[in-house]
Design a protein around this motif. Structure first.
Motif, PDB file in Angstrom:
ATOM      1  N   ALA A  59      47.248  39.546  47.900  1.00  0.00           N
ATOM      2  CA  ALA A  59      46.276  40.874  47.348  1.00  0.00           C
ATOM      3  C   ALA A  59      44.943  40.130  47.545  1.00  0.00           C
ATOM      4  CB  ALA A  59      46.727  41.197  45.906  1.00  0.00           C
ATOM      5  N   ALA A  60      44.067  41.117  47.810  1.00  0.00           N
ATOM      6  CA  ALA A  60      42.577  40.759  48.175  1.00  0.00           C
ATOM      7  C   ALA A  60      41.994  39.996  46.689  1.00  0.00           C
ATOM      8  CB  ALA A  60      41.684  41.948  48.395  1.00  0.00           C
ATOM      9  N   LEU A  61      42.317  40.601  45.761  1.00  0.00           N
ATOM     10  CA  LEU A  61      41.922  40.063  44.381  1.00  0.00           C
ATOM     11  C   LEU A  61      42.062  38.679  44.068  1.00  0.00           C
ATOM     12  CD1 LEU A  61      40.256  41.049  41.759  1.00  0.00           C
ATOM     13  CD2 LEU A  61      42.801  41.372  40.440  1.00  0.00           C
ATOM     14  N   THR A  62      43.219  38.044  44.664  1.00  0.00           N
ATOM     15  CA  THR A  62      43.418  36.712  44.159  1.00  0.00           C
ATOM     16  C   THR A  62      42.986  35.931  45.329  1.00  0.00           C
ATOM     17  OG1 THR A  62      45.595  37.093  45.510  1.00  0.00           O
ATOM     18  CG2 THR A  62      45.663  37.304  43.027  1.00  0.00           C
ATOM     19  N   GLN A  63      42.159  36.234  46.271  1.00  0.00           N
ATOM     20  CA  GLN A  63      41.456  35.453  47.317  1.00  0.00           C
ATOM     21  C   GLN A  63      40.406  35.153  46.830  1.00  0.00           C
ATOM     22  OE1 GLN A  63      43.761  34.894  50.019  1.00  0.00           O
ATOM     23  NE2 GLN A  63      44.926  35.929  48.702  1.00  0.00           N
ATOM     24  N   ILE A  64      39.646  35.645  46.093  1.00  0.00           N
ATOM     25  CA  ILE A  64      38.360  35.073  45.686  1.00  0.00           C
ATOM     26  C   ILE A  64      38.102  34.240  44.511  1.00  0.00           C
ATOM     27  CG2 ILE A  64      37.464  36.926  47.059  1.00  0.00           C
ATOM     28  CD1 ILE A  64      36.844  38.348  44.502  1.00  0.00           C
TER      29      ILE A  64
ATOM     30  N   PRO B 197      36.399  39.861  34.673  1.00  0.00           N
ATOM     31  CA  PRO B 197      37.828  40.427  34.243  1.00  0.00           C
ATOM     32  C   PRO B 197      38.083  41.424  34.852  1.00  0.00           C
ATOM     33  CG  PRO B 197      35.772  41.069  32.682  1.00  0.00           C
ATOM     34  CD  PRO B 197      35.381  40.387  33.646  1.00  0.00           C
ATOM     35  N   TRP B 198      39.457  41.686  35.055  1.00  0.00           N
ATOM     36  CA  TRP B 198      40.239  42.727  35.682  1.00  0.00           C
ATOM     37  C   TRP B 198      41.411  43.193  35.108  1.00  0.00           C
ATOM     38  CZ3 TRP B 198      38.558  44.775  40.550  1.00  0.00           C
ATOM     39  CH2 TRP B 198      37.373  44.066  41.180  1.00  0.00           C
ATOM     40  N   LEU B 199      41.525  44.494  35.391  1.00  0.00           N
ATOM     41  CA  LEU B 199      43.143  44.885  34.866  1.00  0.00           C
ATOM     42  C   LEU B 199      43.854  45.193  36.124  1.00  0.00           C
ATOM     43  CD1 LEU B 199      41.760  47.817  32.393  1.00  0.00           C
ATOM     44  CD2 LEU B 199      42.518  45.319  31.785  1.00  0.00           C
ATOM     45  N   VAL B 200      45.291  44.649  35.960  1.00  0.00           N
ATOM     46  CA  VAL B 200      46.013  44.660  37.207  1.00  0.00           C
ATOM     47  C   VAL B 200      47.535  45.456  36.846  1.00  0.00           C
ATOM     48  CG1 VAL B 200      47.001  43.452  39.115  1.00  0.00           C
ATOM     49  CG2 VAL B 200      44.936  42.555  37.929  1.00  0.00           C
ATOM     50  N   VAL B 201      48.140  46.118  37.559  1.00  0.00           N
ATOM     51  CA  VAL B 201      49.349  46.585  37.416  1.00  0.00           C
ATOM     52  C   VAL B 201      50.264  46.227  38.751  1.00  0.00           C
ATOM     53  CG1 VAL B 201      48.917  49.045  38.399  1.00  0.00           C
ATOM     54  CG2 VAL B 201      51.011  48.244  36.886  1.00  0.00           C
ATOM     55  N   VAL B 202      51.391  45.897  38.635  1.00  0.00           N
ATOM     56  CA  VAL B 202      52.202  45.241  39.678  1.00  0.00           C
ATOM     57  C   VAL B 202      53.596  46.360  39.656  1.00  0.00           C
ATOM     58  CG1 VAL B 202      53.441  43.376  41.071  1.00  0.00           C
ATOM     59  CG2 VAL B 202      51.205  43.057  39.729  1.00  0.00           C
TER      60      VAL B 202
ATOM     61  N   VAL C 294      53.536  47.918  44.715  1.00  0.00           N
ATOM     62  CA  VAL C 294      52.400  48.419  44.749  1.00  0.00           C
ATOM     63  C   VAL C 294      51.372  47.855  43.668  1.00  0.00           C
ATOM     64  CG1 VAL C 294      51.378  50.692  43.944  1.00  0.00           C
ATOM     65  CG2 VAL C 294      53.323  50.977  45.562  1.00  0.00           C
ATOM     66  N   VAL C 295      50.368  47.585  44.184  1.00  0.00           N
ATOM     67  CA  VAL C 295      49.354  46.658  43.247  1.00  0.00           C
ATOM     68  C   VAL C 295      48.026  47.608  43.148  1.00  0.00           C
ATOM     69  CG1 VAL C 295      48.191  44.647  42.848  1.00  0.00           C
ATOM     70  CG2 VAL C 295      50.254  44.726  44.042  1.00  0.00           C
ATOM     71  N   GLY C 296      47.705  47.602  41.801  1.00  0.00           N
ATOM     72  CA  GLY C 296      46.349  48.408  41.775  1.00  0.00           C
ATOM     73  C   GLY C 296      45.613  47.603  40.778  1.00  0.00           C
ATOM     74  N   TYR C 297      44.267  47.786  40.798  1.00  0.00           N
ATOM     75  CA  TYR C 297      43.341  46.794  39.994  1.00  0.00           C
ATOM     76  C   TYR C 297      42.125  47.562  40.001  1.00  0.00           C
ATOM     77  CZ  TYR C 297      42.551  44.766  44.607  1.00  0.00           C
ATOM     78  OH  TYR C 297      42.574  44.039  45.819  1.00  0.00           O
ATOM     79  N   GLN C 298      41.424  47.430  38.965  1.00  0.00           N
ATOM     80  CA  GLN C 298      39.936  47.578  38.549  1.00  0.00           C
ATOM     81  C   GLN C 298      39.234  46.892  37.707  1.00  0.00           C
ATOM     82  OE1 GLN C 298      41.465  51.388  36.610  1.00  0.00           O
ATOM     83  NE2 GLN C 298      40.010  50.864  34.855  1.00  0.00           N
ATOM     84  N   PRO C 299      38.056  46.563  37.818  1.00  0.00           N
ATOM     85  CA  PRO C 299      37.277  45.697  36.702  1.00  0.00           C
ATOM     86  C   PRO C 299      37.199  46.127  35.480  1.00  0.00           C
ATOM     87  CG  PRO C 299      35.635  46.937  38.317  1.00  0.00           C
ATOM     88  CD  PRO C 299      36.979  47.158  38.665  1.00  0.00           C
TER      89      PRO C 299
ATOM     90  N   TYR D 248      43.357  40.058  33.897  1.00  0.00           N
ATOM     91  CA  TYR D 248      43.247  38.769  34.958  1.00  0.00           C
ATOM     92  C   TYR D 248      41.882  38.526  35.001  1.00  0.00           C
ATOM     93  CZ  TYR D 248      43.262  36.751  39.600  1.00  0.00           C
ATOM     94  OH  TYR D 248      42.483  35.861  40.704  1.00  0.00           O
ATOM     95  N   GLU D 249      41.424  37.371  35.127  1.00  0.00           N
ATOM     96  CA  GLU D 249      40.046  36.921  35.328  1.00  0.00           C
ATOM     97  C   GLU D 249      39.892  35.638  36.214  1.00  0.00           C
ATOM     98  OE1 GLU D 249      38.915  36.426  31.200  1.00  0.00           O
ATOM     99  OE2 GLU D 249      39.312  34.266  31.300  1.00  0.00           O
ATOM    100  N   PHE D 250      38.649  35.617  36.852  1.00  0.00           N
ATOM    101  CA  PHE D 250      38.249  34.670  37.553  1.00  0.00           C
ATOM    102  C   PHE D 250      36.903  34.289  37.502  1.00  0.00           C
ATOM    103  CE2 PHE D 250      38.023  38.287  40.463  1.00  0.00           C
ATOM    104  CZ  PHE D 250      36.790  38.070  40.960  1.00  0.00           C
TER     105      PHE D 250
END
Length: 215
Positions: free
Chosen positions: A58-63, A98-103, A186-191, A84-86
């Motif tokens: 997923a794009a979110l885990t690439q940065i 910080p992010w909110l993620v659903v898988v 299906v993966v959804g996320y928002q900050p 989730y946070e990075f």
């Protein structure tokens, strides 16, 4: 102030920081427990590392760096929702994101696609095998609404999908929300920081998208 006085002052400041951190963690823990109890959510059987491995494409885990899950739950059905946070930058320029993620696990039978209005996501998932497919909220519209774009592996398949109800549904999603269709997921996320209402909304919406992709 003497060196002795500086040491005492510095020690007092450090103690206050530790106390503040402990208070914040306790507050977050109570929030997590209340959220789990409210929805009868459970702790996932797999570790946080295993969860991240599921969405390593997923794009979110690439940065960023220091990637971590701060709270995770398994909902009814095959769904995991987590905060989730990075970090980006270093030392004084370090920033926490910080992010909110659903898988959502689902047998959708679709090729990979990323639906987003975020330029950084588009740049992250671009590649030789990817194609940009713009789409609008109304199938009869000649002009595509600005920002509605899918980065896909199979443009013919996704043009057909996005021309129907799924495309209209995705076009109505909040602008800061990104959806990724990965193999079996299906993966959804928002900050944003962990908040019950936003986490609930994201989870429900993922279920809606999963059902539409199975039709």
């Amino acid at each position: 102030m003497t060196d002795h006085g500086l040491i005492i002052a510095g020690g007092g400041l450090a103690a206050l920081m530790v106390a503040a951190l402990a208070f914040r963690r306790r507050r977050e823990r109570l929030l997590r427990l209340a959220l789990a109890a409210r929805h009868a959510w459970e702790l996932p059987t797999q570790s946080n590392r295993q969860i991240l491995r599921q969405i390593e494409d997923a794009a979110l885990t690439q940065i960023g760096h220091g990637r971590r899950i701060t709270a995770s739950y398994r909902t009814k059905g095959r769904t995991i929702v987590f905060s989730y946070e990075f970090e980006t930058g270093f030392e004084q320029r370090r920033q926490l994101h910080p992010w909110l993620v659903v898988v959502q696990e689902v047998d959708h039978g679709c090729s990979r696609a990323t639906i987003t209005r975020q330029e950084w996501v588009t740049a992250t998932v671009q590649g030789p095998a990817c194609h940009a497919v713009p789409f609008s909220s109304t199938p009869s519209s000649d002009s595509q609404e600005a920002g509605n774009i899918a980065i896909v592996e199979d443009p013919e398949l996704w043009r057909s999908i996005l021309a129907g109800p799924v495309g209209r549904w995705l076009a109505d999603q909040p602008r800061d929300r990104t959806w990724e269709i990965l193999p079996g997921l299906v993966v959804g996320y928002q900050p944003g920081e962990i908040q019950a209402d936003k986490l609930e909304a994201l989870t429900l919406t993922a279920g809606e998208l999963a059902k539409q992709l199975q039709h």
